[in-house]
Design a protein around this motif. Sequence first.
Motif, short mmCIF file in Angstrom:
data_model
loop_
_atom_site.label_atom_id
_atom_site.label_comp_id
_atom_site.label_asym_id
_atom_site.label_seq_id
_atom_site.Cartn_x
_atom_site.Cartn_y
_atom_site.Cartn_z
N PRO A 1 30.26 34.42 33.03
CA PRO A 1 30.52 35.70 33.93
C PRO A 1 31.69 36.44 33.59
O PRO A 1 32.64 35.91 32.95
CB PRO A 1 30.82 34.69 35.26
CG PRO A 1 31.41 33.60 34.84
CD PRO A 1 30.68 33.04 33.43
N TYR A 2 31.75 37.56 34.06
CA TYR A 2 32.90 38.43 34.02
C TYR A 2 34.26 38.01 34.78
O TYR A 2 33.89 37.99 36.07
CB TYR A 2 32.71 39.99 34.17
CG TYR A 2 31.62 40.57 33.23
CD1 TYR A 2 32.47 41.31 32.02
CD2 TYR A 2 30.62 40.40 33.08
CE1 TYR A 2 31.60 41.81 31.11
CE2 TYR A 2 29.88 40.93 32.13
CZ TYR A 2 30.32 41.61 31.24
OH TYR A 2 29.59 42.21 30.04
N ALA B 1 26.33 42.63 35.82
CA ALA B 1 27.55 43.30 35.25
C ALA B 1 27.34 44.77 35.67
O ALA B 1 28.29 45.67 35.78
CB ALA B 1 27.67 43.11 33.76
N HIS B 2 26.06 45.32 35.87
CA HIS B 2 26.01 46.73 36.10
C HIS B 2 26.62 47.31 37.42
O HIS B 2 26.80 48.49 37.81
CB HIS B 2 24.38 47.17 35.92
CG HIS B 2 23.60 46.45 37.16
ND1 HIS B 2 23.27 45.21 36.61
CD2 HIS B 2 22.99 46.87 37.97
CE1 HIS B 2 22.47 44.91 37.89
NE2 HIS B 2 22.50 46.05 38.66
N ASP C 1 38.04 40.07 27.37
CA ASP C 1 38.22 41.33 26.98
C ASP C 1 37.06 42.20 26.82
O ASP C 1 36.95 42.97 25.92
CB ASP C 1 39.12 41.46 25.68
CG ASP C 1 40.61 40.91 25.70
OD1 ASP C 1 41.03 41.19 26.93
OD2 ASP C 1 41.09 40.62 24.80
N ARG C 2 35.99 42.02 27.86
CA ARG C 2 34.82 42.72 27.69
C ARG C 2 34.72 44.01 28.81
O ARG C 2 34.21 44.97 28.43
CB ARG C 2 33.47 41.93 28.04
CG ARG C 2 33.58 40.90 27.08
CD ARG C 2 32.38 39.98 27.79
NE ARG C 2 32.95 39.19 28.63
CZ ARG C 2 32.38 38.31 29.73
NH1 ARG C 2 31.02 38.05 29.38
NH2 ARG C 2 32.87 37.69 30.67
N MET C 3 35.65 44.06 29.86
CA MET C 3 35.53 45.22 30.72
C MET C 3 37.01 45.18 31.21
O MET C 3 37.62 44.21 31.56
CB MET C 3 34.49 44.81 31.89
CG MET C 3 34.03 46.27 32.29
SD MET C 3 32.59 45.82 33.61
CE MET C 3 31.27 45.27 32.46
N ALA D 1 30.91 48.84 41.74
CA ALA D 1 30.71 48.70 43.04
C ALA D 1 31.66 47.45 43.34
O ALA D 1 31.74 47.52 44.70
CB ALA D 1 29.35 48.73 43.25
N ALA D 2 31.56 46.56 42.78
CA ALA D 2 32.43 45.37 43.18
C ALA D 2 33.89 45.45 43.09
O ALA D 2 34.56 44.60 43.68
CB ALA D 2 32.29 44.19 42.18
#
Length: 185
Positions: free
Chosen positions: A10-11, A172-173, A30-32, A177-178
């Motif tokens: 998970p992110y 993740a898209h 380090d992905r987003m 919004a989260a």
Amino acid sequence: MNFSHSRPLPYSFEDRTGSNTSSDFDDMYDRMFFHISRQPGRSTTYIYEMPIRASRHRSSLPLNREPSAILDFLPDESLGNLTFVGKSPYHTSTIPMSRYLRKTSLFGTSLVRKFVGSDGREYKWSYQANAGQQWSCTTNENYLVAHYDLKPPNVRAFDVSGNTLTIYEPFAHLALAAMGPGRLF
């Protein structure tokens, strides 16, 4: 021995300050990355998708970019408009926050809000619906999408608030919004 993961990670975003008006959310892997800011004395909050981790951009990366989302509250901090900024003016959309994030109950003070994601599906944010989670986001079928957790009082945090936002990889898209559940309630 095969050490491959059967499920994606998970992110897991560290909420750097825990402030609704000025913080960075950096994925542990380090992905987003996101930056939330508000000018002093203003009622507009900006959410930026960032190319690098907050600790790496503090003094080296100016915010001379378009925000990804704008939360324009009224002067008394009540709900105003939410704007998702697209790559072109034709893809930018503004909606009243009260229409984007709606109560699920007509009566009383409900702490559940629903919204329609960029994929057209309906989701809901619930306050303290699951043990250990301040806010939980689920699908209509009750699949866990994301959750925002406060730092436990007995755990020390260094250079971060200790609060975390977890978004499960299939969703993740919905990261943009989260980023704002607590900013809209």
